[in-house]
Design an enzyme around this catalytic site. Structure first.
Site, PDB file in Angstrom:
ATOM      1  N   CYS A   1      66.109 -17.275  31.673  1.00 22.26           N
ATOM      2  CA  CYS A   1      64.837 -17.760  31.130  1.00 22.26           C
ATOM      3  C   CYS A   1      63.787 -17.884  32.239  1.00 22.26           C
ATOM      4  CB  CYS A   1      65.025 -19.046  30.348  1.00 22.26           C
ATOM      5  SG  CYS A   1      63.737 -19.252  29.105  1.00 22.26           S
TER       6      CYS A   1
ATOM      7  N   HIS B   1      68.942 -17.517  26.532  1.00 28.53           N
ATOM      8  CA  HIS B   1      69.928 -18.378  27.205  1.00 28.53           C
ATOM      9  C   HIS B   1      71.343 -17.978  26.772  1.00 28.53           C
ATOM     10  CE1 HIS B   1      67.153 -21.603  28.678  1.00 28.53           C
ATOM     11  NE2 HIS B   1      66.374 -21.061  27.755  1.00 28.53           N
TER      12      HIS B   1
ATOM     13  N   GLU C   1      74.013 -18.836  28.031  1.00 23.75           N
ATOM     14  CA  GLU C   1      74.966 -19.930  28.253  1.00 23.75           C
ATOM     15  C   GLU C   1      75.307 -20.715  26.981  1.00 23.75           C
ATOM     16  OE1 GLU C   1      71.855 -19.826  29.337  1.00 23.75           O
ATOM     17  OE2 GLU C   1      70.893 -21.792  29.384  1.00 23.75           O
TER      18      GLU C   1
END
Ligand code: GLN
Length: 533
Positions: free
Chosen positions: A382, A508, A510
């Site tokens: 990001c 993102h 993650e």
């Protein structure tokens, strides 16, 4: 299974005992028995969601596929259960009140006085039951905060009412702390007794107690707690400190916590599931001897929870590469041109973290330049990706002063700029580009090779974007835009293919990495870092 069963998890004595992990672990054990489980978090604060809270207040802000800015415990739920959560899985006092007040303004209460009981508690109960519409066998609801807090009273009262209404279909698990007093060489149960008493005063008798403790407690102590708290001895479970949160399900399973819960809810207890995949993960973790050193560059590295999902994704990726993770936290504000080599040279790979605002940006740019010029595997997430773009503009394309308009409105080169549909936004809460969006990867890219497919969906949380006006210049000089949103043309992934591993994602990744399903980009990044060693 006919009726949905409801399990509430409350906490006492102190906060940060790991209610989220206990909830996720119990969920995992029930899921392993074939049940359809979801976990929900109630947060007693008045913010509508944690999206407007900074990491000092609240740790990481997690994002669900349907674009809700959520408490980081939802990340644990997803990593443990490997199923997505949604907006319905995280409700704050603010949202409860907002709904009730909106209804009041519409006249829906037909002239009645609107009060905490029943209107607020009814709205809380409605939010608990909302999830059962998705045919879950179990809804586990974690109540944020600590019993006795003024803020959580309406939630506790709603649990009391639900226990009464639902009978056997509802139980309460209470998590407390048993401190060790070194001077007396003793574990102390008094705080637990007081905490349970407080819950009882509020009309709730816990069915299961989980005692958080540093080391194993003797059985006579367990008996004592059971006796004082009106809980069966076998339903007093210990949650002993373990090296990794991923061992907690096994610690609870050893003590039959899932079987005890099933019995209390009138369900049959079949043979104990073997948790093969889960144990395989832990085994791989235990067997790894060699280390991979990853540097995490961010401005909140001193906060344990600020980059929770990234930390966990890296750990999972390291384990699936049969390595121990040595995570080096590097404060972006402390990186200068003079010390960058010293700080980063010993690392196998560098991840540049997401974030907002100017603070720490120059350090991130310096770290990225070092990684690019020394061909060190580098992953920008990001804001980290946006910094990759800014650094490339300044130092490769010669665009002096290139920047994101988030940092500098008057930059001569707006290589990162506000998205068109963000320009007229006034309310900051819940108004970013949020949630899962499609992305198409170019077939010859490194990102494609990592995913092994062209079409992906990843979660977002941003207002600024790569400025497509500069795309040709970037591509001609070697930074390729290899992932794009098919509807809007927004650039989602950039990479420098001539380098070993240099990839930035506007999204993102993650949020999508789980224990049994580690994220392919993280796995590929760590693999490259190992090869770089
Ligand atoms: N601040 C940047 C934006 O809003 C990046 C956000 C992030 O890193 N999550 O676009």
């Amino acid at each position: 299974m006919a009726d949905t069963k409801y399990i509430f998890v409350s906490g006492g004595v102190v906060s940060s005992l790991g209610k989220g992990i206990v909830s996720a672990s119990l969920g995992k054990l029930l899921q392993a028995r074939g049940y359809h489980v979801t976990i929900q978090k109630f947060d007693p604060y008045i913010n509508i969601d944690p999206g407007t809270l900074n990491p000092y207040e609240h740790g990481e802000c997690y994002v669900t596929v349907d674009g809700h800015e959520a408490d980081l415990d939802l990340g644990h739920y997803e990593r443990f259960l490997n199923i997505p959560t949604t907006r319905a899985n995280n409700v704050t006092t603010g949202r409860i009140y907002q709904t009730v007040i909106d209804k009041e303004r519409k006249g829906d209460y037909l002239g009645k006085t609107v009060q905490v009981i029943p209107q607020i508690t009814d709205e809380i109960k409605r939010n608990v039951k909302l999830l059962s519409k998705h045919k879950f066998d179990f809804v586990i609801t974690e109540i944020g905060g600590t019993v006795g807090d003024i803020e959580s009273l309406p939630f506790i009262e709603s649990v009391r009412q639900l226990k009464w209404e639902l009978g056997k279909n509802c139980i309460c698990v209470h998590l407390t702390y048993v401190p060790y007093i070194a001077a007396a060489k003793e574990y102390k149960t008094k705080p637990t007794q007081h905490s349970v008493k407080q819950l009882q005063e509020l009309g709730i008798q816990p069915d299961v107690l989980v005692l958080r403790t540093e080391r194993r407690l003797k059985q006579d102590l367990i008996q004592k707690v059971a006796r004082f708290c009106n809980v069966e001895e076998n339903a007093v479970i210990q949650s002993i400190d373990v090296p990794t949160i991923y061992e907690v399900p096994l610690v609870l399973q050893e003590q039959n916590m899932d079987a005890i819960v099933l019995k209390k809810m009138g369900l049959e207890v079949n043979s104990t599931p073997d948790m093969t995949k889960w144990k395989g993960f832990l085994q791989r973790k235990a067997q790894a001897t060699e280390t991979v050193r990853i540097g995490l560059v961010g401005k909140y590295v001193e906060l344990q929870d600020a980059y929770k999902s990234i930390d966990e994704s890296l750990l999972q990726a390291a384990i699936y590469n049969d390595r121990k993770l040595d995570l080096c936290l590097i404060h972006s504000e402390k990186i200068t041109e003079a010390n960058v080599a010293e700080l980063l040279a010993g690392l196998d790979g560098i991840l540049v973290a997401p974030g907002f605002g100017q603070r720490g940006i120059e350090g991130k740019l310096t770290a990225i330049r070092y990684a690019r010029e020394n061909d060190k595997p580098c992953f920008g997430v990001c804001l980290g990706m946006q910094c990759m773009v800014i650094e490339f503009a300044r130092n490769v394309l010669g665009m002096a002063g290139a920047n994101s308009t988030e940092m500098e409105q008057t930059t001569p080169y707006k290589v990162i700029d506000l998205m068109e549909n963000q320009k007229n936004i006034i309310n900051m809460g819940g108004s970013m580009r949020l949630g899962a969006f499609d992305c198409v990867l170019q077939k010859d890219s490194k990102a494609y090779m990592a995913y092994g497919k062209e079409q992906i969906q990843e979660r977002h949380r941003h207002r600024f974007e790569f400025n497509n006006e500069y795309r040709e210049e970037f591509e001609a000089a070697g930074m390729k835009c290899v992932g794009e949103n098919p509807d809007s043309g927004l650039v989602e992934v950039v990479e420098i293919p001539t380098l070993q591993w240099f990839i930035g994602t506007q999204y993102h990744p993650e949020y999508n990495s789980t224990v049994v399903n580690p994220h392919p980009l993280f796995v590929s990044f760590v693999k490259a870092a190992i090869e770089n060693k």
